[in-house]
Design a protein around this motif. Sequence first.
Motif: not given
Length: 609
Positions: A303-324
């Motif tokens: 994933l390399n989260p330190t290289e991902i901007d806030d908007l994309c990382l926030s959507q990524y984590m939101t997508t995973v959490v909402q699914f689980i």
Amino acid sequence: MLLSTRASPHLPLRRLIHRCVMSATDISAYKETFARRMAMAGIKPHHRIAVGVSGGPDSMALCALSAGWKYDGSVKKNDMSGIVDGLLGIVVDHRLRPESSDEAKLVQDRVHTMGVRCQIVCCDWPDGRPKQGHLQEAAREMRYQLFVDLCMKQQFSILLIAHHADDQAELLVLRLSRNSGVMGLAGMAFVSQLFPHLISPNQGVLLVRPMLEFSKHDIYKICEGSNLEWVEDPTNKSMLFARNRIRSSLTSLSSCSFWSEVQSLISACRQTRAYVDKVCRELISQSLTISEFGYATIDLEKLNPTEIDDLCLSQYMTTVVQFIAQRHRPVRGRSSRLLMDYTRGMPCKSSLTVAGCNLSPVPGSKGRKIVVSFSVDSLDSSKNASTLYNCLSDFHFEESRLHTETGDIISELNLRSNLLELSLLQQEEQNRFSSSKEAKTSKNELHERTSEGALSVHLEPGHACYFMNRFLVTYGVNYSTSNKNVDHHCQFCQASGERKVAIRHMVDADWLFLARVSRSHYIEKGVDPGTFNKSEVEFNDYMVLSAAKALEALRFIPASARRALPVVVNNQDLILSVPSVGFRCCPCINVKADFRPRVPLGGGYNSYL
């Protein structure tokens, strides 16, 4: 536009009916735009289509356009009734006002005169009328639930809703007032999916808003050109609701330049959202694994989260959490920040519980992988925890009965690549179930566990339930078996006694109990299973072998994820089966649990065109 306003003979004076007295407007341009938008959504006239109808000008215009579009597409009308084939209007009677039933019947009659079959569905409020501050939101949720239920029941794969450009502008201002980000300011999707409680791949109802290009002024023009009658809901004028106050304020700002700027802002946000969603899908395919046991594993190095901007990382984590968590509301504010900070804290050494999920490092990964599992503790504190359990009496899961039109539409548009297939391959972690630190506990103590918070649902043979919006659990009793060498008599088995069982989530004592059973070597019959104060009491061979296999499967499931697994127990809370890992106390018990989330990873297909 010439309108006549008169009081309805059927309704109170405060509810007004509007009727266009002449058809002087050419609406051919509106029909062409509507047909173009339907084609963009992949919808063809032969598809079975439902339309949400309130009786207002928006939905009546949508009914007229839909019926005309189908008829122009060579869809025939019934010779006897004059009804257009494959088109259904749905009127929801919210039952929040005394006159609502009469109004719904009036709307139904009007829709019928347009050549559209119409059905009324009524809201049932088991907890009483919603509170004033949540009235509109509760009514909306109930309305969409009824829409989907009826569409699935009558095999309508497409639902049209009459939202228009003015609604988008109102939503933009409303979300701005609530400090929404770019993703929220993109407004309502042009096409999205709604999912019933039971789905198979690509199932669900395709929700389409084909009138987002039309303004409220356009809507009135369509009604005028179609010589339609409509009713105005008095609650749309009430200043008690924030959306109505916004609508009133926007009316005084109706200059062309203002609306042009609003639409430009919405368009920019939609383009940003489309880009973020694309990046999110790519990150998920590279770094996320979904287990058949209902949890996810994120590979932080990939994933390399330190290289991902806030908007994309926030959507990524939101997508995973909402699914689980199978959570409908988006993750915002402090919760979103906590998720990003935790992910960027690689290597992760601690755990985090947020938004209905538990995040913890994978044992043996040195904090470079994290497990995202459903937090059963969130059920205890949820006021709506009971709504997560739906008993489905007389349920029969047959693929042939589930329509596939939604999947066909998406496939035909070559948009299937935007859908993330659910991976049922279990991630092999190094988490080992260890019995070296087992507490010295008697069998009596093992079964005197407290199930407070372990919410349960009761089930009878031949029935199924959808457990926590996550697992499809089916239960049966097999009274005959081909293996005559197996001792069928089991002190736990319900085949000869009470047949109703309960399903709850797993608690810590359950896998300790399985460990105890797996070490048993001999049988002592004729002992009450509720009394385990004698250390020499053991279990039958079938149960011992089944527990050993289940325990082996549990070794690869993180402890936090085990707690979300369904467990079948009798009326004494004694374990009959843990179907996800294959344990059952007796061959007579036939229970299956399939991880079948109600909403797929990423929320299904959506388009912000």
